[in-house]
Design a protein around this motif. Structure first.
Motif, mmCIF file in Angstrom:
data_model
loop_
_atom_site.group_PDB
_atom_site.id
_atom_site.type_symbol
_atom_site.label_atom_id
_atom_site.label_comp_id
_atom_site.label_asym_id
_atom_site.label_seq_id
_atom_site.Cartn_x
_atom_site.Cartn_y
_atom_site.Cartn_z
ATOM 1 N N ALA A 131 0.848 -1.482 0.012
ATOM 2 C CA ALA A 131 -0.116 0.034 -0.118
ATOM 3 C C ALA A 131 0.960 1.101 0.051
ATOM 4 O O ALA A 131 0.449 2.278 -0.740
ATOM 5 N N LEU A 132 1.949 1.263 0.677
ATOM 6 C CA LEU A 132 2.703 2.354 0.912
ATOM 7 C C LEU A 132 4.074 2.507 0.008
ATOM 8 O O LEU A 132 4.980 3.254 0.025
ATOM 9 N N ASP A 133 3.967 1.504 -1.145
ATOM 10 C CA ASP A 133 5.209 1.471 -2.158
ATOM 11 C C ASP A 133 6.616 1.356 -1.364
ATOM 12 O O ASP A 133 7.678 2.067 -1.680
ATOM 13 N N ALA A 134 6.513 0.575 -0.326
ATOM 14 C CA ALA A 134 7.985 0.462 0.479
ATOM 15 C C ALA A 134 8.738 -0.353 -0.511
ATOM 16 O O ALA A 134 8.494 -1.104 -1.719
ATOM 17 N N THR A 135 10.042 -0.545 -0.048
ATOM 18 C CA THR A 135 10.945 -1.126 -0.785
ATOM 19 C C THR A 135 11.771 -2.147 -0.091
ATOM 20 O O THR A 135 12.294 -1.968 1.034
ATOM 21 N N VAL A 136 11.792 -3.403 -0.302
ATOM 22 C CA VAL A 136 12.497 -4.478 0.249
ATOM 23 C C VAL A 136 13.976 -4.425 0.037
ATOM 24 O O VAL A 136 14.299 -4.641 -1.089
ATOM 25 N N VAL A 137 14.827 -4.715 0.876
ATOM 26 C CA VAL A 137 16.253 -4.553 0.720
ATOM 27 C C VAL A 137 16.813 -6.092 1.170
ATOM 28 O O VAL A 137 16.731 -6.500 2.258
ATOM 29 N N VAL A 138 17.751 -6.548 0.119
ATOM 30 C CA VAL A 138 18.008 -7.979 0.257
ATOM 31 C C VAL A 138 19.649 -7.957 0.060
ATOM 32 O O VAL A 138 20.057 -6.899 -0.907
ATOM 33 N N ARG A 139 20.477 -8.853 0.445
ATOM 34 C CA ARG A 139 21.613 -8.731 0.461
ATOM 35 C C ARG A 139 21.974 -10.105 0.094
ATOM 36 O O ARG A 139 21.830 -11.106 0.576
ATOM 37 N N GLY A 140 23.002 -10.212 -1.063
ATOM 38 C CA GLY A 140 23.611 -11.548 -1.580
ATOM 39 C C GLY A 140 24.942 -11.598 -1.747
ATOM 40 O O GLY A 140 25.749 -10.486 -1.679
ATOM 41 N N PRO A 141 25.572 -12.704 -2.339
ATOM 42 C CA PRO A 141 26.801 -12.656 -2.865
ATOM 43 C C PRO A 141 27.343 -11.292 -3.736
ATOM 44 O O PRO A 141 28.666 -10.794 -3.628
ATOM 45 N N SER A 142 26.562 -10.894 -4.328
ATOM 46 C CA SER A 142 26.638 -10.056 -5.523
ATOM 47 C C SER A 142 26.443 -8.628 -5.062
ATOM 48 O O SER A 142 26.601 -7.585 -5.532
ATOM 49 N N GLY A 143 25.998 -8.596 -3.526
ATOM 50 C CA GLY A 143 25.943 -7.188 -2.878
ATOM 51 C C GLY A 143 24.464 -6.945 -2.513
ATOM 52 O O GLY A 143 23.649 -7.895 -2.567
ATOM 53 N N THR A 144 23.835 -5.923 -2.385
ATOM 54 C CA THR A 144 22.638 -5.330 -2.022
ATOM 55 C C THR A 144 21.834 -4.976 -3.160
ATOM 56 O O THR A 144 22.402 -4.231 -4.156
ATOM 57 N N ARG A 145 20.590 -5.240 -2.973
ATOM 58 C CA ARG A 145 19.659 -4.797 -4.110
ATOM 59 C C ARG A 145 18.259 -4.602 -3.689
ATOM 60 O O ARG A 145 17.796 -4.947 -2.445
ATOM 61 N N ALA A 146 17.623 -3.292 -4.191
ATOM 62 C CA ALA A 146 16.130 -3.066 -3.428
ATOM 63 C C ALA A 146 15.177 -3.544 -4.581
ATOM 64 O O ALA A 146 15.467 -3.537 -5.688
ATOM 65 N N ILE A 147 14.002 -4.160 -4.179
ATOM 66 C CA ILE A 147 13.071 -4.517 -4.522
ATOM 67 C C ILE A 147 11.594 -3.867 -4.102
ATOM 68 O O ILE A 147 11.278 -3.866 -3.037
ATOM 69 N N ALA A 148 11.081 -3.496 -5.165
ATOM 70 C CA ALA A 148 9.651 -2.888 -4.834
ATOM 71 C C ALA A 148 8.784 -4.094 -4.138
ATOM 72 O O ALA A 148 8.666 -5.270 -4.687
ATOM 73 N N ALA A 149 7.916 -3.658 -3.333
ATOM 74 C CA ALA A 149 7.274 -4.519 -2.521
ATOM 75 C C ALA A 149 6.165 -5.323 -3.494
ATOM 76 O O ALA A 149 5.785 -6.522 -3.347
ATOM 77 N N ARG A 150 5.609 -4.337 -4.218
ATOM 78 C CA ARG A 150 4.669 -5.100 -5.521
ATOM 79 C C ARG A 150 5.325 -6.131 -6.205
ATOM 80 O O ARG A 150 4.674 -6.966 -6.651
ATOM 81 N N ASP A 151 6.530 -6.056 -6.504
ATOM 82 C CA ASP A 151 7.407 -7.087 -7.062
ATOM 83 C C ASP A 151 7.693 -8.301 -6.407
ATOM 84 O O ASP A 151 8.401 -9.317 -6.760
ATOM 85 N N PHE A 152 8.129 -8.031 -5.121
ATOM 86 C CA PHE A 152 8.684 -8.896 -4.149
ATOM 87 C C PHE A 152 7.694 -10.098 -3.661
ATOM 88 O O PHE A 152 8.357 -11.211 -3.602
ATOM 89 N N PHE A 153 6.439 -9.850 -3.681
ATOM 90 C CA PHE A 153 5.507 -10.867 -3.442
ATOM 91 C C PHE A 153 5.214 -11.279 -4.562
ATOM 92 O O PHE A 153 4.385 -10.719 -5.500
ATOM 93 N N GLN A 154 5.514 -12.790 -4.643
ATOM 94 C CA GLN A 154 5.192 -13.171 -6.139
ATOM 95 C C GLN A 154 4.163 -14.463 -5.963
ATOM 96 O O GLN A 154 3.692 -14.890 -7.138
ATOM 97 N N GLY A 155 3.713 -14.790 -4.860
ATOM 98 C CA GLY A 155 2.693 -15.867 -4.719
ATOM 99 C C GLY A 155 2.671 -16.320 -3.308
ATOM 100 O O GLY A 155 3.323 -15.767 -2.349
ATOM 101 N N ARG A 156 1.751 -17.008 -3.054
ATOM 102 C CA ARG A 156 1.632 -17.506 -1.557
ATOM 103 C C ARG A 156 2.782 -18.275 -1.264
ATOM 104 O O ARG A 156 3.346 -19.014 -1.728
ATOM 105 N N LEU A 157 3.409 -17.337 -0.074
ATOM 106 C CA LEU A 157 4.724 -17.983 0.795
ATOM 107 C C LEU A 157 6.017 -17.878 -0.139
ATOM 108 O O LEU A 157 6.994 -18.543 0.101
#
Length: 297
Positions: A131-157
């Motif tokens: 609802a608030l257009d939040a950004t989810v921040v994740v970190r992996g071997p290649s560094g940090t990336r930001a994902i829009a919340a609406r793109d982060f949730f892709q299905g149930r669980l």
């Protein structure tokens, strides 16, 4: 039942956690608050080779004001969102919605990142993030990336997290409220207090000086495999007067987005009805708060 055997890892930094995730990949799970994971382990719905406990990572337990909003570490306990004045001041919708999560005991153990990563479509925090257009921040071997919340949730669980990545934070933009006055509302319906919601809605509105809708943001939970952003509802209200008739009419635009089928708690038909009801009530509550703010009451 007892959980299946696993290797227990307790990293002291996010980089160390990422290294462990890279090593074990899909055979590992991250333990934060454990409110969802531990029951799943106990009944053996999941059988990880390794469990990565992030509770020692202090950097994931911070709430900080950033340039354009509020950054909340993945390890922050949910009750802090209710209690910390900074959250109530900058993102009041988030503070209100958190009070609906389970019971107070759950919120004292459950974490912000745990709820987002679990991606239950009936959960409150994923709904507010969308609802608030939040950004989810994740970190992996290649560094940090930001994902829009609406793109982060892709299905149930299911989320956009890669097997070697760790969710480290979520950033909520702070609504500017420059078009006149802003307000928020959160409504959900459950069979009992603390149960998973049958449906719920989060709304933020901004009113023009003449009282018309300048902007509307609505997220809905419990009606699909992911939290739903109600774009059709929002479009139907922009530029309109916030009358009961207009809000009720616009709220019905959410009905085509209800894809959840019948289950033990509700039928699809009932959820279709309930979805428009909670959306209407959340927007109405947001309008009432916006008017109070404008009037200084």
């Amino acid at each position: 039942m007892k959980p299946p055997p696993f290797t227990y890892c307790d990293p002291e930094s996010a980089d160390e956690a990422v290294t462990l995730k890279s090593e074990y990949g899909t055979d590992s799970l991250v333990l934060a608050g454990g409110q969802s994971l531990l029951p799943m382990l106990t009944v053996r719905l999941v059988r990880p080779q390794a469990l990565i406990d992030i509770n020692k990572i202090r950097d994931l337990q911070k709430i900080e004001r950033c340039d354009d909003g509020l950054e909340i570490g993945a390890g922050v306990r949910q009750y802090e969102l209710e209690d910390l004045p900074l959250v109530g001041e900058l993102v009041p919708l988030l503070a209100e919605a958190t009070g609906y999560i389970g019971h107070i005991e759950n919120r004292h153990r459950g974490t912000v990142g745990g709820s987002l990563a679990h991606a239950d479509p009936a959960a409150e925090l994923p709904c507010t993030a969308v609802a608030l257009d939040a950004t989810v921040v994740v970190r992996g071997p290649s560094g940090t990336r930001a994902i829009a919340a609406r793109d982060f949730f892709q299905g149930r669980l299911t989320t956009a997290l890669e097997p070697e990545e760790v969710l480290v934070a979520v950033r909520y933009p702070v609504p500017p409220g420059t078009a006149g006055s802003s307000g928020h509302g959160f409504v959900e319906v459950a069979r009992r207090v603390g149960d998973l919601a049958l449906a719920g809605a989060a709304a933020v509105v901004d009113l023009e000086a003449d009282g018309r809708f300048a902007s509307v943001s609505v997220g809905v939970l419990g009606i699909s495999d992911t939290p739903v952003r109600a774009f059709a509802v929002e479009s139907a209200l922009i530029g309109e007067d916030p009358t009961e008739e207009n809000i009720t009419r616009a709220a019905k635009e959410i009905v085509p987005s209800v894809t959840a089928g019948d289950d033990l708690r509700a039928t699809r038909s009932y959820r279709r009805h309930l979805a428009s009801v909670v959306v209407s009530r959340a927007i109405t509550a947001a309008v009432a708060r916006a008017r109070e703010r404008r009037n200084g009451t």
